[in-house]
Design an enzyme around this catalytic site. Structure first.
Site, PDB file in Angstrom:
ATOM      1  NE  ARG A 144      39.547  38.537  34.048  1.00 19.69           N
ATOM      2  CZ  ARG A 144      38.249  38.317  34.140  1.00 19.69           C
ATOM      3  NH1 ARG A 144      37.783  37.204  34.647  1.00 19.69           N
ATOM      4  NH2 ARG A 144      37.380  39.240  33.742  1.00 19.69           N
TER       5      ARG A 144
ATOM      6  CG  HIS B 291      37.823  34.807  30.894  1.00 15.37           C
ATOM      7  ND1 HIS B 291      38.242  34.116  32.013  1.00 15.37           N
ATOM      8  CD2 HIS B 291      37.578  33.869  29.953  1.00 15.37           C
ATOM      9  CE1 HIS B 291      38.250  32.816  31.756  1.00 15.37           C
ATOM     10  NE2 HIS B 291      37.855  32.644  30.519  1.00 15.37           N
TER      11      HIS B 291
ATOM     12  CE1 TYR C   5      34.026  40.323  34.526  1.00 18.89           C
ATOM     13  CE2 TYR C   5      33.093  40.110  32.326  1.00 18.89           C
ATOM     14  CZ  TYR C   5      34.165  39.994  33.191  1.00 18.89           C
ATOM     15  OH  TYR C   5      35.377  39.555  32.719  1.00 18.89           O
TER      16      TYR C   5
END
Length: 366
Positions: A257, A261, A270
């Site tokens: 990805r 998100h 993160y």
């Protein structure tokens, strides 16, 4: 089927490497030139859709957008391997696959723009509504495929999910039912390494997510999810297997990805930028472009035509999302059940009273 046939390979299937060079495989063959060009067209369109949708979010025209930037090979592969009468059960991140199946960009984005319905007729396009809850669509997909099989229909269902969905109970129930009842469904996991901020290492201790298949008695396959040719070959085999009565399969695509998100997520909290940069060099669009150009299948004229077609889709999407929707508040209650319950009627009356009071207040202010 022998147990050895159920186990996935140690490394994902690849037919085109990061440099655009062909890779020989003992089992899978390279799709023909026309199919590769069609896939490249889809990659261009998918990338433009992702970029345009993200821009519309920043302009306030969409409530949220879960981008599939970098995962377009999975999106296009999932759509292209299905036949006219097959069904796709997508997730919230699979708008590109939904559009590739024939849903207009405007209809595909209705849900993400904040409207109350999915925006398109599932029966017309054979695409289920995009599912936001993780893994719930897998149960629906299995039930649909089971019903189609009992009716004697030649229907295969492709059910998409992410790596995070494999931690949900619905995933396991769907896998078990599909295997026990020999349902013509292909489970397609886009393993993009993160379920929001949770890395894959916190989702599963299995050698791969494809290894989960053997526990249910179905074959598990691994594929390079940034290689559109390999995705087409591996998914195509699984669809053919299901159609011929071979039962369900699980295919895990290893991808990444590239963006957050959703627009509401800060992915810098993160993961490291160096990791993202490394995956950018495996871009599925650039990989396919390099391969086709080297084979003489793609030149500037063809590239220009395909780019123009992708831009037409973006223009249509902008026009649709820049139009104010004419909403009917009672529709929130009108289509919940065939006969409106007393509780729903009470809720509608409360909302209607609020709307009327607001209208009177606005009129008095003028």
């Amino acid at each position: 089927m022998h147990d050895d046939d159920l186990l996935p390979r140690d490394t994902p299937v690849r037919l085109i490497d990061e440099n655009g060079s062909a890779v020989d495989d003992e089992h899978y063959t390279m799709p023909d030139a026309d199919t590769l060009l069609r896939a490249y067209q889809g990659l261009l369109e998918g990338r433009r859709i992702n970029d345009q949708a993200y821009a519309l979010v920043r302009q306030g025209r969409m409530a949220v957008y879960p981008s599939s930037h970098g995962q377009e090979a999975c999106q296009i592969g999932a759509a292209l391997v299905l036949g006219e009468h097959d069904w796709l059960f997508p997730t919230y991140r699979d708008s590109v696959a939904v559009i590739e199946r024939g849903v207009t960009p405007a209809e595909a984005m209705v849900l993400l723009a904040g409207d109350w319905h999915s925006g398109y007729d599932p029966a017309e396009h054979r695409v289920a509504p995009q599912a936001t809850p993780l893994a719930t669509q897998l149960l629906h997909a299995v039930g649909f495929a089971h019903a189609a099989r009992r009716r004697g229909e030649d229907t295969v269902v492709l059910a998409m999910c992410g790596d995070g969905a494999t931690s949900e109970g619905d995933f396991h129930e769907a896998m078990n039912f599909a295997a026990v009842f020999h349902v013509p469904v292909v489970f397609f996991i886009q393993n993009n390494e993160f379920a929001i901020s949770v890395p894959l290492s916190r989702q599963s201790a299995a050698p791969s997510l494809a290894h989960k298949a053997i526990g249910y008695g179905m074959p598990g396959r691994r594929v390079d999810g940034n290689d559109a040719a390999a995705v087409l070959a591996v998914l195509g085999e699984a669809v053919d297997r299901a159609r011929s009565g071979g039962g369900p399969s699980l295919v895990e695509a290893h991808t990444y990805r590239m963006q957050a998100h959703t627009n509401a997520d800060d992915d810098t909290r993160y993961r490291e930028s160096a990791e993202v940069k490394a995956w950018a060099e495996r871009d599925p669009l650039l990989r396919m472009r390099t391969h086709l150009t080297a084979r003489g299948l793609l030149d500037d004229d063809i590239e220009g035509r395909l780019q123009a077609g992708a831009e037409e889709i973006a223009v249509a999407l902008r026009a649709a999302l820049n139009t104010e929707a004419d909403l009917e508040p009672e529709d929130l209650f009108r289509f919940v059940t065939a006969d409106r319950s007393p509780q729903l009627e009470e809720q509608w009356q409360l909302l209607r009273d609020e709307i009327e009071r607001a209208s009177l207040t606005d009129a008095g202010g003028r």
